[in-house]
Design a protein around this motif. Structure first.
Motif, mmCIF file in Angstrom:
data_model
loop_
_atom_site.group_PDB
_atom_site.id
_atom_site.type_symbol
_atom_site.label_atom_id
_atom_site.label_comp_id
_atom_site.label_asym_id
_atom_site.label_seq_id
_atom_site.Cartn_x
_atom_site.Cartn_y
_atom_site.Cartn_z
ATOM 1 N N LEU A 15 0.829 -1.193 0.000
ATOM 2 C CA LEU A 15 0.000 0.000 0.000
ATOM 3 C C LEU A 15 0.868 1.249 0.000
ATOM 4 O O LEU A 15 1.868 1.316 0.707
ATOM 5 N N SER A 16 0.457 2.244 -0.757
ATOM 6 C CA SER A 16 1.118 3.550 -0.736
ATOM 7 C C SER A 16 0.548 4.335 0.456
ATOM 8 O O SER A 16 -0.365 3.871 1.145
ATOM 9 N N ALA A 17 1.063 5.534 0.685
ATOM 10 C CA ALA A 17 0.541 6.382 1.756
ATOM 11 C C ALA A 17 -0.936 6.683 1.515
ATOM 12 O O ALA A 17 -1.746 6.645 2.448
ATOM 13 N N ALA A 18 -1.296 6.950 0.259
ATOM 14 C CA ALA A 18 -2.703 7.222 -0.069
ATOM 15 C C ALA A 18 -3.564 5.984 0.175
ATOM 16 O O ALA A 18 -4.686 6.091 0.670
ATOM 17 N N GLY A 19 -3.054 4.818 -0.157
ATOM 18 C CA GLY A 19 -3.789 3.579 0.072
ATOM 19 C C GLY A 19 -3.979 3.282 1.544
ATOM 20 O O GLY A 19 -5.009 2.762 1.966
ATOM 21 N N SER A 20 -2.996 3.635 2.355
ATOM 22 C CA SER A 20 -3.085 3.419 3.799
ATOM 23 C C SER A 20 -4.130 4.320 4.442
ATOM 24 O O SER A 20 -4.723 3.958 5.459
ATOM 25 N N LYS A 21 -4.342 5.489 3.866
ATOM 26 C CA LYS A 21 -5.328 6.432 4.421
ATOM 27 C C LYS A 21 -6.758 6.029 4.096
ATOM 28 O O LYS A 21 -7.687 6.486 4.743
ATOM 29 N N ASN A 22 -6.932 5.172 3.110
ATOM 30 C CA ASN A 22 -8.259 4.722 2.708
ATOM 31 C C ASN A 22 -8.735 3.649 3.690
ATOM 32 O O ASN A 22 -8.162 2.558 3.760
ATOM 33 N N ARG A 23 -9.766 3.942 4.457
ATOM 34 C CA ARG A 23 -10.217 3.057 5.538
ATOM 35 C C ARG A 23 -10.504 1.610 5.127
ATOM 36 O O ARG A 23 -10.169 0.692 5.872
ATOM 37 N N PRO A 24 -11.112 1.359 3.966
ATOM 38 C CA PRO A 24 -11.371 -0.051 3.604
ATOM 39 C C PRO A 24 -10.096 -0.884 3.400
ATOM 40 O O PRO A 24 -10.160 -2.104 3.378
ATOM 41 N N ASN A 25 -8.953 -0.233 3.273
ATOM 42 C CA ASN A 25 -7.702 -0.962 3.030
ATOM 43 C C ASN A 25 -6.970 -1.340 4.318
ATOM 44 O O ASN A 25 -5.852 -1.833 4.259
ATOM 45 N N TRP A 26 -7.573 -1.141 5.483
ATOM 46 C CA TRP A 26 -6.858 -1.341 6.750
ATOM 47 C C TRP A 26 -6.277 -2.749 6.879
ATOM 48 O O TRP A 26 -5.194 -2.926 7.434
ATOM 49 N N SER A 27 -6.950 -3.760 6.327
ATOM 50 C CA SER A 27 -6.477 -5.141 6.501
ATOM 51 C C SER A 27 -5.244 -5.456 5.651
ATOM 52 O O SER A 27 -4.586 -6.469 5.877
ATOM 53 N N MET A 28 -4.904 -4.590 4.694
ATOM 54 C CA MET A 28 -3.730 -4.825 3.858
ATOM 55 C C MET A 28 -2.514 -4.034 4.337
ATOM 56 O O MET A 28 -1.443 -4.145 3.755
ATOM 57 N N GLU A 29 -2.665 -3.257 5.372
ATOM 58 C CA GLU A 29 -1.564 -2.436 5.896
ATOM 59 C C GLU A 29 -0.389 -3.330 6.298
ATOM 60 O O GLU A 29 -0.542 -4.289 7.044
ATOM 61 N N GLY A 30 0.779 -3.031 5.758
ATOM 62 C CA GLY A 30 1.988 -3.794 6.088
ATOM 63 C C GLY A 30 2.105 -5.130 5.372
ATOM 64 O O GLY A 30 3.026 -5.893 5.622
ATOM 65 N N LYS A 31 1.185 -5.433 4.485
ATOM 66 C CA LYS A 31 1.200 -6.709 3.768
ATOM 67 C C LYS A 31 1.846 -6.551 2.396
ATOM 68 O O LYS A 31 1.990 -5.468 1.868
ATOM 69 N N MET A 32 2.212 -7.668 1.821
ATOM 70 C CA MET A 32 2.779 -7.711 0.480
ATOM 71 C C MET A 32 1.711 -8.271 -0.447
ATOM 72 O O MET A 32 0.939 -9.155 -0.064
ATOM 73 N N GLY A 33 1.660 -7.746 -1.652
ATOM 74 C CA GLY A 33 0.705 -8.238 -2.635
ATOM 75 C C GLY A 33 1.380 -8.495 -3.963
ATOM 76 O O GLY A 33 2.491 -8.036 -4.212
ATOM 77 N N ILE A 34 0.708 -9.218 -4.811
ATOM 78 C CA ILE A 34 1.212 -9.491 -6.155
ATOM 79 C C ILE A 34 0.106 -9.129 -7.152
ATOM 80 O O ILE A 34 -1.067 -9.443 -6.927
ATOM 81 N N ILE A 35 0.496 -8.448 -8.233
ATOM 82 C CA ILE A 35 -0.457 -8.061 -9.273
ATOM 83 C C ILE A 35 -0.850 -9.309 -10.061
ATOM 84 O O ILE A 35 0.005 -9.986 -10.624
ATOM 85 N N LEU A 36 -2.151 -9.620 -10.082
ATOM 86 C CA LEU A 36 -2.652 -10.784 -10.804
ATOM 87 C C LEU A 36 -3.181 -10.431 -12.188
ATOM 88 O O LEU A 36 -3.106 -11.248 -13.109
ATOM 89 N N ALA A 37 -3.762 -9.237 -12.314
ATOM 90 C CA ALA A 37 -4.359 -8.844 -13.593
ATOM 91 C C ALA A 37 -4.365 -7.328 -13.702
ATOM 92 O O ALA A 37 -4.388 -6.625 -12.690
ATOM 93 N N VAL A 38 -4.321 -6.852 -14.928
ATOM 94 C CA VAL A 38 -4.417 -5.420 -15.214
ATOM 95 C C VAL A 38 -5.492 -5.259 -16.278
ATOM 96 O O VAL A 38 -5.419 -5.878 -17.337
ATOM 97 N N ASN A 39 -6.492 -4.431 -15.969
ATOM 98 C CA ASN A 39 -7.590 -4.183 -16.908
ATOM 99 C C ASN A 39 -7.855 -2.682 -16.917
ATOM 100 O O ASN A 39 -8.557 -2.170 -16.054
#
Length: 75
Positions: A15-39
């Motif tokens: 998550l970026s700083a902007a993503g961290s400020k978005n309340r629905p993203n709280w469960s991804m804070e400090g986590k790693m993700g992988i891009i699965l698809a781009v549309n």
């Protein structure tokens, strides 16, 4: 102003700083993700699978570019 780097399938993100400020993203804070698809036709063009340390629970979310940043090298 610098243009954001385009992300592609397989990129590791967090998550970026902007993503961290978005309340629905709280469960991804400090986590790693992988891009699965781009549309680019979608409002949220990047599908990210978020990984947890226990690797028992994984969730996929469609996200906007400003909510993500490339994962820096792990130390």
């Amino acid at each position: 102003m610098k243009r954001p780097v385009a992300m592609k399938v397989g990129d590791l993100v967090q998550l970026s700083a902007a993503g961290s400020k978005n309340r629905p993203n709280w469960s991804m804070e400090g986590k790693m993700g992988i891009i699965l698809a781009v549309n680019v036709a979608r409002k949220n063009p990047y599908q990210v699978q978020w990984l947890r340390e226990d690797s028992q629970y994984r969730t996929k979310w469609w996200m906007k570019r400003h909510e993500l940043k490339m994962l820096r090298s792990l130390k």
